[in-house]
Motif scaffolding. Structure first.
Motif: not given
Length: 272
Positions: A134-142, A144-146, A170-181, A217-222
């Motif tokens: 997760l820290n590696e993704l954060r370092a890339q500017g992603r 995250l939410c789970e 909708i809450y994560a991506a559109n309202i608060h601008g998160f990029t990844d689950w 650990l799984l990931r999906v880009k929003l």
């Protein structure tokens, strides 16, 4: 609750949800399932759990778990579903900052729940076992939410699961601008998330200390979810050969209206 009543009103306009005066005013959305319980379900389909009876007008409500009773009902469902699979569980649903818990109800019974954890001042649940990834993704500017504490009762139609997922999206991506689950799941269930939501595995198996069971650990880009919603959202039973849950999401147009109204706080007036 005002913002979620706006959400409810918007969804009822074109998504064929029930009119407000026939519904629980505290529900975000309410809808009737057009299926038998055994036709489309996301639980295990063993012979003892499948209930073969029609529920063409079964009524479902999706709501925020705002009260102690609602959070307790969500906790009991989680314990029931996780302990049934042999997991060690001790994770009550509590009211925490940066977390939103939804529940699905029918006939005054809680049949589904999901908590969305937002990265920020507190860590994500997956940090406990997959912090380096997760820290590696954060370092890339992603950002995250789970989705966490997901539990669905036996034989619940996919429309219910899709509604929980899409409202959190909708809450994560559109309202608060998160990029990844990111989501921590048992390896036996990873294929389900890959097929149904397009998740990809980004870390090898290890023990999840919260439930004392193996996890990946799984990931999906929003942005990927946005593409799939644009293609398939709102198709419902007209989905053709598409096997994911995206046809049971809201349509892209409905999602856009919901998002815009939530951002502006405007008053929605249905068209004639």
């Amino acid at each position: 609750m005002h913002i979620f009543r706006l959400l409810y009103a918007l969804i009822t306009h074109r998504y064929n949800f029930l009119p407000h005066d026939s519904e629980d005013s505290e529900a975000i959305i309410s809808f009737k399932s057009p299926y038998r319980l055994h036709d489309l379900c996301i639980g295990e389909r063993d012979s003892e759990s499948v209930r073969d009876h029609p529920i063409d007008q079964q009524l479902f409500h999706i709501r925020m778990a705002n009260s102690e009773d609602q959070r307790e009902a969500a906790s009991l469902l989680i314990k029931k579903r996780y302990s049934w699979r042999g997991y060690s569980v001790d994770m009550p649903v509590i009211n925490e900052p940066n977390r939103i818990t939804l529940i699905a109800e029918t006939a005054n019974q809680t049949v589904g729940t999901m908590t969305l954890c937002l990265d920020g001042n507190s860590s994500l649940p997956a940090d406990e076992n997959f912090g380096d990834e997760l820290n590696e993704l954060r370092a890339q500017g992603r950002k995250l939410c789970e989705p966490s504490r997901l539990a669905i009762d036996d034989n619940v139609p996919p429309r219910v699961f899709a509604s929980l997922i899409h409202i959190c999206y909708i809450y994560a991506a559109n309202i608060h601008g998160f990029t990844d689950w990111v989501v921590e799941v048992n390896p036996r269930h990873a294929g389900f998330y890959k097929r149904m939501l397009g998740c990809r595995q980004i870390a090898e198996e290890r023990v999840c200390t919260r439930v004392d069971a193996p996890a990946v650990l799984l990931r999906v880009k929003l942005e990927y979810m946005a593409e799939q919603i644009g293609k398939f959202g709102g198709l419902m039973e007209q989905h053709g050969n598409e096997r994911s849950f995206y046809p049971y999401f809201f349509s892209a147009q409905d999602e856009g209206d919901i998002t815009e109204r939530l951002k502006t706080g405007g008053v929605w007036i249905p068209s004639a």
